[in-house]
Enzyme design. Structure first.
Site, short mmCIF file in Angstrom:
data_model
loop_
_atom_site.label_atom_id
_atom_site.label_comp_id
_atom_site.label_asym_id
_atom_site.label_seq_id
_atom_site.Cartn_x
_atom_site.Cartn_y
_atom_site.Cartn_z
N HIS A 1 2.04 2.36 -3.36
CA HIS A 1 1.07 3.09 -4.19
C HIS A 1 1.21 4.61 -4.02
CE1 HIS A 1 -1.40 0.06 -6.10
NE2 HIS A 1 -1.60 -0.59 -4.97
N GLU B 1 0.83 -1.21 0.00
CA GLU B 1 0.00 0.00 0.00
C GLU B 1 0.86 1.26 0.00
OE1 GLU B 1 -2.94 -0.42 -0.79
OE2 GLU B 1 -2.97 -2.56 -0.37
NI NI Z 1 -2.33 -2.51 -4.98
#
Ligand code: NI
Length: 180
Positions: free
Chosen positions: A144, A141
């Site tokens: 990202h 995460e």
């Molecule tokens: Ni992802």
């Protein structure tokens, strides 16, 4: 609340460095968090980052089911402006999926143990040590927020492919992360 559209690989919103959340208590941030949670639950994912729902801000949510982490689950966590720090050199390679690459999977090396910090949904500081699947989700995460998708972390694209094909070849349905 509403279910948000998820950007797929190739969309420029997934490629940039996301901006700092200046006011974590702002009504639009609270609404974004509520919508991201609803969206993640709707698609059955384990994690979601704000850029994936077309909002280039440093905010992620994730959840670790106990069955995925040797019985040691993590409740739904909101992390605003996160920072991560590997705690040793240990690296483990495992298959990952991503809601922005539906149907695909690949083997990605990740640090096995790290510390992460950030602000929670209530504005209070979160400071945790994570290992295993928990550490993997957080790294995925966090990436990202810096415009990185998991294929960009793969040293060998030979393991990259469609979940259906690879699962059939390995005959091991437990080898894959669902959603993210
Ligand atoms: Ni992802």
């Amino acid at each position: 609340m509403s279910i948000l559209k998820i950007a797929r690989m190739g969309n420029p919103v997934l490629q940039g460095v996301a901006g700092v959340v200046e006011d974590p208590a702002a009504p639009e941030i609270k609404r974004l968090i509520a919508d991201m949670i609803e969206t993640m639950i709707d698609v059955g994912g384990a994690g979601l980052a704000a850029p994936q729902v077309h909002v280039p801000l440093r905010l992620v949510i994730f959840y670790v089911p106990p069955a995925r982490n040797q019985g040691d689950g993590v409740p739904l966590t909101v992390l605003i402006n996160p920072e991560i720090e590997p705690l040793d050199d240990g690296v483990q390679t495992a298959y990952e999926g991503c809601l922005s690459l539906p149907g695909l999977t690949g083997a990605v090396p990740r640090f096995t143990k790290l510390r992460y910090r950030g602000l929670g949904r209530d504005g209070k500081a979160i400071d945790r040590v994570a290992e295993g699947f928990h550490a993997r989700v957080v790294q995925h995460e966090f990436d990202h927020l810096d415009g990185l998708l998991y294929p960009m972390r793969m040293p060998d694209l030979g393991s990259f492919g469609f979940v259906e094909e690879i699962r059939r070849a390995m005959n091991d349905s437990d080898a894959f992360d669902e959603g993210e």
